[in-house]
Design an enzyme around this catalytic site. Sequence first.
Site, PDB file in Angstrom:
ATOM      1  N   HIS A 153       2.659   1.807  -3.600  1.00 40.37           N
ATOM      2  CA  HIS A 153       3.371   2.838  -4.375  1.00 40.37           C
ATOM      3  C   HIS A 153       4.401   3.539  -3.480  1.00 40.37           C
ATOM      4  O   HIS A 153       5.583   3.665  -3.847  1.00 40.37           O
ATOM      5  CB  HIS A 153       2.351   3.845  -4.922  1.00 40.37           C
ATOM      6  N   GLU A 154       3.980   4.002  -2.297  1.00 37.79           N
ATOM      7  CA  GLU A 154       4.889   4.758  -1.419  1.00 37.79           C
ATOM      8  C   GLU A 154       6.057   3.885  -0.966  1.00 37.79           C
ATOM      9  O   GLU A 154       7.200   4.348  -0.864  1.00 37.79           O
ATOM     10  CB  GLU A 154       4.131   5.318  -0.222  1.00 37.79           C
ATOM     11  N   HIS A 158       8.910   4.018  -3.179  1.00 40.43           N
ATOM     12  CA  HIS A 158       9.815   5.144  -2.882  1.00 40.43           C
ATOM     13  C   HIS A 158      10.699   4.794  -1.688  1.00 40.43           C
ATOM     14  O   HIS A 158      11.902   5.070  -1.702  1.00 40.43           O
ATOM     15  CB  HIS A 158       9.005   6.396  -2.549  1.00 40.43           C
ATOM     16  N   HIS A 212       9.409   8.011  -9.591  1.00 36.89           N
ATOM     17  CA  HIS A 212       8.191   7.798 -10.387  1.00 36.89           C
ATOM     18  C   HIS A 212       8.534   7.252 -11.759  1.00 36.89           C
ATOM     19  O   HIS A 212       9.567   7.530 -12.310  1.00 36.89           O
ATOM     20  CB  HIS A 212       7.423   9.103 -10.521  1.00 36.89           C
TER      21      HIS A 212
END
Lengths: 402, 81
Positions: free
Chosen positions: A119-120, A123, A129
Amino acid sequence: TFPHTPTWKKEDVTYRILNYTPDMLQADVEEAIARAFQLWSSVTPLRFTRVYNGQADIMISFASGFHNDFYSFDGPGGTLAHAYAPGSGIGGDAHFDEDENWTKFTTYSGYNLFLVAAHELGHSLGLSHSNVFGALMYPTYMPVDTRDYQLHQDDIDGIQALYGPPKESSALPTKAFPPQEPTEMIPAEAPTETSPREEPTETTPSKPPQRPDDCDPHLTFDAITTLRGETLFFKDRYVWRKSPYFSEIEHDTIFSFWPSLIAGFDAAYEVDNKDRVLFFKDDQYWAVSGYSIESGFPRPIQNLGFPTSVRKIDAAAHDQNTKRTYFFVGNKYWSFNENTQSMERGYPRKIAADFQGISHPVNAALQKNGYFYIFHGSNQYEVDIKKKKLIRIMKSNSWFDC
Amino acid sequence: FPVAPEKEKEDLQFAKKYLESFYDFKEEKTLFRAKDLNQMSDKIREMQSFFGLEVTGELNHKTLDIMKQPRCGVPDVRSYS
């Protein structure tokens, strides 16, 4: 994406792991992060190379509380990690809250580092998101089965909007580490030594059967139970979750709730005033409270009073009013008194004698709102518990608003 | 599996901090209390819309429940810089 859509203006991106968490073996940390990068490299032209000193594009570190940026961590729970959009300096860097318990597998005693890192890194590559439930870039942590984890289409659409699809030849894993499949499974709580069936049987990631469609007319269930106001339907390793809080049916796997339980239950029921659900598989049963499995389980079903000739049960349903649990086995059923923890005299009785019109064997049984719902094949029979009177026959998946 | 929260004031504080962290809520003390609550209600609406909850602007059980789930520290709205 982020304001001004920052991206890396090159295909070769470097990363460096600055420190480690004591929660995991270093090799497991490296593997989790390499697998996370591979998720993104497999759907973009990007290639990720690990470097061991100096400045990398993406610097990865574990830290607690204040750690020299404007977003201090907040101790256990709450915020688990954060990362910065592509750019120089802190741009692209990913920070993980060391006050969390980082784990290699999806358990309920910690957070799966691979899942959070993937997930990170989204980014770090420029994704913000997503509000698509089930997408990797959805903001809240969702413990899912990571053995054959796939990116959600929303994630793929997002990252390919920034970098395009992979070039044919470059759809290979990251240069630095070949990804490793998990070769062993550590249950959240080690089962007791008493039973010969401690080891889960699904240790090698073979292709699992597909989850049947919600409205498949031939859909049958292994077991059904309520759990804290929700209703869970089980088939093989899949769970259909019907919650009063959300209108749509949520699809999960048994592993994502109870990683150490073997898929393919025979029966399940809830004793709601004890906040306890019992799961049955072959001649054993487990008791869970929420996510945690009570110690001392699995236990043989003979402990409940079944004769040794009974090797498995077909279905179970608990009547809150009388505190009796009905166990269906073949063409017979037993009544178990939850107060005295003992089987009632005069059982087993023939199902046909007391439940007219209901076929056997029973696949699954559910108690809800004063009715029993007894499932046989693709039919379910709504029975008035008090009168044991058949009210109506419905399709097994009528709960899914088909 | 949600379990209902108990203390209202504590929850309100928690919600404020959540909205400040992830939805760019800035608690500007104005002379009119009602205006303060309005601003927060707007941010709650934004958060409810993002998570697909019923948009009420009220700090109800489901909204609080999602706020209390472990999550990523990056804000959900574009103001992130």
